[in-house]
Design an enzyme around this catalytic site. Structure first.
Site, PDB file in Angstrom:
ATOM      1  N   ASP A   1      89.265 -28.593  50.035  1.00  0.00           N
ATOM      2  CA  ASP A   1      89.614 -27.235  50.436  1.00  0.00           C
ATOM      3  C   ASP A   1      90.913 -26.780  49.780  1.00  0.00           C
ATOM      4  OD1 ASP A   1      87.922 -28.513  52.359  1.00  0.00           O
ATOM      5  OD2 ASP A   1      88.456 -27.033  53.855  1.00  0.00           O
TER       6      ASP A   1
ATOM      7  N   ASP B   1      85.480 -26.661  48.476  1.00  0.00           N
ATOM      8  CA  ASP B   1      85.134 -26.260  49.846  1.00  0.00           C
ATOM      9  C   ASP B   1      85.905 -24.989  50.197  1.00  0.00           C
ATOM     10  OD1 ASP B   1      84.017 -26.451  52.385  1.00  0.00           O
ATOM     11  OD2 ASP B   1      84.512 -28.538  52.648  1.00  0.00           O
TER      12      ASP B   1
END
Ligand SMILES: *[C@@H]1O[C@H](CO)[C@@H](O)[C@H](O)[C@H]1NC(C)=O
Ligand SMILES: *[C@@H]1O[C@H](CO)[C@@H](O)[C@H](O)[C@H]1NC(C)=O
Ligand SMILES: *[C@@H]1O[C@H](CO)[C@@H](O)[C@H](O)[C@H]1NC(C)=O
Ligand SMILES: *[C@@H]1O[C@H](CO)[C@@H](O)[C@H](O)[C@H]1NC(C)=O
Ligand SMILES: *[C@@H]1O[C@H](CO)[C@@H](O)[C@H](O)[C@H]1NC(C)=O
Ligand SMILES: *[C@@H]1O[C@H](CO)[C@@H](O)[C@H](O)[C@H]1NC(C)=O
Ligand SMILES: *[C@@H]1O[C@H](CO)[C@@H](O)[C@H](O)[C@H]1NC(C)=O
Ligand SMILES: *[C@@H]1O[C@H](CO)[C@@H](O)[C@H](O)[C@H]1NC(C)=O
Ligand SMILES: *[C@@H]1O[C@H](CO)[C@@H](O)[C@H](O)[C@H]1NC(C)=O
Length: 501
Positions: free
Chosen positions: A394, A413
């Protein structure tokens, strides 16, 4: 200029092919008020296996020189490869133990990799890019610079492409894409990912593509990013000779927990913590600095209560020695935990602290890249994330009151986590891979207001398909994490990527 000898060792037959490579490699760098470039004498040209601890993976395709006037200086070209050349391992101490799905599928067979260079400048420059053997001379009409809103002038001379980059007081970050060197990602893999028709022994092989294998994204095989940053203000460069500065000795770093100074300074050079250790800072440390030309294989965990906390400098912080989702509480093995899997940035910071992060490049993150215990106001600028080939890689948390600007994200992500109010996000260049939306608002019910995002350039995305749990979207909200098992459409191959953060 030195011309290295490159040797290839071919399989079991002891048969070495040696040739004088045409890639000019050198260390003719510059550091003056107009331009600063750097070089790693331990560059290792190796696109397939892990590099030695003390080495830095160097592009096997590109060499780059930069000129502020008529003289061209070398600027080291870094390279990141999927899984950093390790197998699909689950443990940092056992390369043969493997198997868990990590989001990497056909990349190895396709030869996918990501190169980048970074320099500091204070005037217009020309960037000279040379590709190695086996590539045709560049044709500017067949080179795309992304974001395509940039209109840099290009020209050629023999094997080299020249790009004029005008000075800007904001970092310029762009992808140089040679149209004779692209890979088309096609869907329909049995693991929910991509297929390939190149290697019958490789993953997700198909004899030929059919209508079950639509093209979902087209990206450079040998990606190349250029990061041109203005020189940082002196307030962001600690004085190395101050007694409050701890200068880290080059090489293996066993621990930083006994440091008594307030600043940890990595000078140019290579540092590594190993795959089962990371940089836990002592409570005295509120500033970590990565000098240009530093390359730190590790991750940073703060443990300070100072009101102002910093991470600065144009060095690299690389997660390349960690396994996917390395769980600190379980010997840094692949055992996903939202609480204890390793982030590149973590630690004790809370809402009464401010975190300034300016300059660093993050390579090969093993998991979510930033989560603190609390929610420090974060001012992140001139920040780069590359080599995010794993699924759950992320972007950062954007805590209340935070500002994010001038950022390049290669990201697997949730890219921008809009979980909190009163945040301002500007000038992002996003290269998205397969999982979750670019702006993630979900995973829990939230009351969020006053989120501003402007000048967001998405240069690539390759979502395997429509999915309501991990929305394939620019802006999306995944369902409430606590109820997610009730969602009948959760594909098991993607369920590993669920996260609270
Ligand atoms: C360049 O390489 C030479 C030979 O390895 C070395 O003596 C010199 O210090 C290097 N210069 C820089 C700027 O790294
Ligand atoms: C590594 O894992 C494999 C597969 O589980 C096992 O057979 C082997 O003994 C392990 N090696 C070490 C050094 O633990
Ligand atoms: C496409 O090829 C695969 C084998 O690779 C086959 O299983 C599938 O049925 C084919 N799909 C279509 C629509 O022809
Ligand atoms: C920190 O210092 C103490 C006391 O000198 C020593 O016992 C300990 O091993 C050191 N810890 C680390 C991680 O270096
Ligand atoms: C953080 O510092 C406190 C002392 O202030 C100490 O008790 C704790 O163990 C430290 N945590 C880590 C992760 O080093
Ligand atoms: C995974 O790690 C956790 C600690 O985060 C530990 O409690 C658990 O036993 C580990 N699971 C396995 C299967 O080893
Ligand atoms: C910040 O808040 C934490 C609790 O979240 C508290 O322990 C700490 O003392 C506070 N620090 C300052 C400088 O106010
Ligand atoms: C919105 O957020 C910004 C910070 O990004 C803040 O300066 C501003 O005061 C907020 N506006 C309102 C109406 O709260
Ligand atoms: C959001 O705000 C509304 C109105 O203030 C409130 O009723 C609701 O409980 C809040 N929801 C959450 C998840 O905080």
């Amino acid at each position: 200029m030195r011309f290295p000898v490159v040797c290839y060792l071919v399989s079991t037959v002891v048969f070495a092919v040696c040739q004088a490579a045409t890639l000019p490699r050198g260390n003719r760098t510059v550091a003056n008020q107009h331009l600063q470039t750097w070089w790693h004498p331990t560059g290792e040209i190796n696109p397939s296996t892990p590099v030695l601890d003390g080495n830095v993976r160097q592009s096997h395709v590109y060499t780059i020189q930069v000129a502020a006037d008529k003289t061209y200086y070398d600027s080291f070209v870094y390279e990141s490869i999927p899984r950093s050349g390790y197998g699909q391992r689950l443990s940092p101490t056992n390369d043969t133990l493997g198997g868990n799905t990590d989001g990497v599928s056909i990349e190895g067979v396709a030869g996918i990799n990501m190169a980048w260079t970074q320099f500091l400048y204070a005037t217009d420059v020309t960037v000279k890019i040379t590709r190695g053997d086996g590539f045709a001379p560049p044709d500017p009409s067949k080179v795309v610079i992304r974001p395509t809103t940039l209109t840099y002038r290009m020209s050629t001379d023999g094997q080299s492409l020249y790009i004029k980059v005008p000075y800007s007081d904001r970092e310029q970050k762009f992808s140089v894409e040679f149209q004779d060197d692209l890979w088309s990602y096609r869907g329909g893999g049995t693991d929910g990912l991509f297929v390939q028709d190149v290697d019958p022994n490789g993953p997700n092989f198909v004899l030929s593509y059919n209508s079950s294998n639509p093209v979902l994204g087209i990206e450079p095989t040998n990606a190349l990013l250029i990061f041109a940053s203005p020189f940082p203000p002196s307030s962001e460069v600690p004085d190395k000779s101050r007694h409050s500065t701890y200068v880290v000795p080059k090489g293996h770093v066993a621990s930083l927990q006994n440091v008594t100074q307030s600043t940890v300074y990595f000078p140019p050079g290579v540092y590594w913590f190993g795959g089962a250790n990371h940089g836990i800072l002592s409570p005295s440390v509120d500033w970590v600095h990565f000098a240009p030309g530093s390359y730190v294989k590790g991750a940073i965990e703060y443990n300070t209560t100072a009101s102002l906390v910093k991470a600065t400098g144009y060095g690299v912080l690389s997660g390349e020695q960690y396994v996917y989702q390395a769980n600190v509480a379980d010997g840094y093995t692949n055992n996903k935990s939202d609480a204890t899997s390793l982030r590149m940035w973590s630690g004790s910071l809370t809402a009464n602290q401010t975190w300034i992060c300016h300059g660093p490049t993050i390579n090969a993150p093993p998991f979510n890249t930033m989560d603190f215990h609390g929610a420090p106001v974060s001012h992140v600028s001139d920040y780069k994330q590359v080599g995010a080939f794993f699924w759950q890689t992320d972007g950062m948390e954007v805590y209340p009151g935070s500002t994010f600007s001038d950022i390049f994200y290669h990201v697997g992500d949730d890219c921008v986590k809009t979980y909190y109010s009163d945040v301002d996000i500007r000038r992002l260049v996003v290269w998205k891979t397969t999982n979750d939306p670019i702006f993630q608002m979900g995973w829990a019910p939230r009351n969020v207001t006053n989120v501003t995002a402007s000048d967001i350039n998405i240069i690539h995305a390759r979502y395997p398909g429509a999915n309501m749990v991990v929305p394939s979207a620019i802006i999306g909200a995944s369902p409430n994490y606590l109820d997610i098992s009730a969602t009948p459409t959760t594909p098991t191959s993607l369920a590993t990527s669920q996260t609270l953060n």
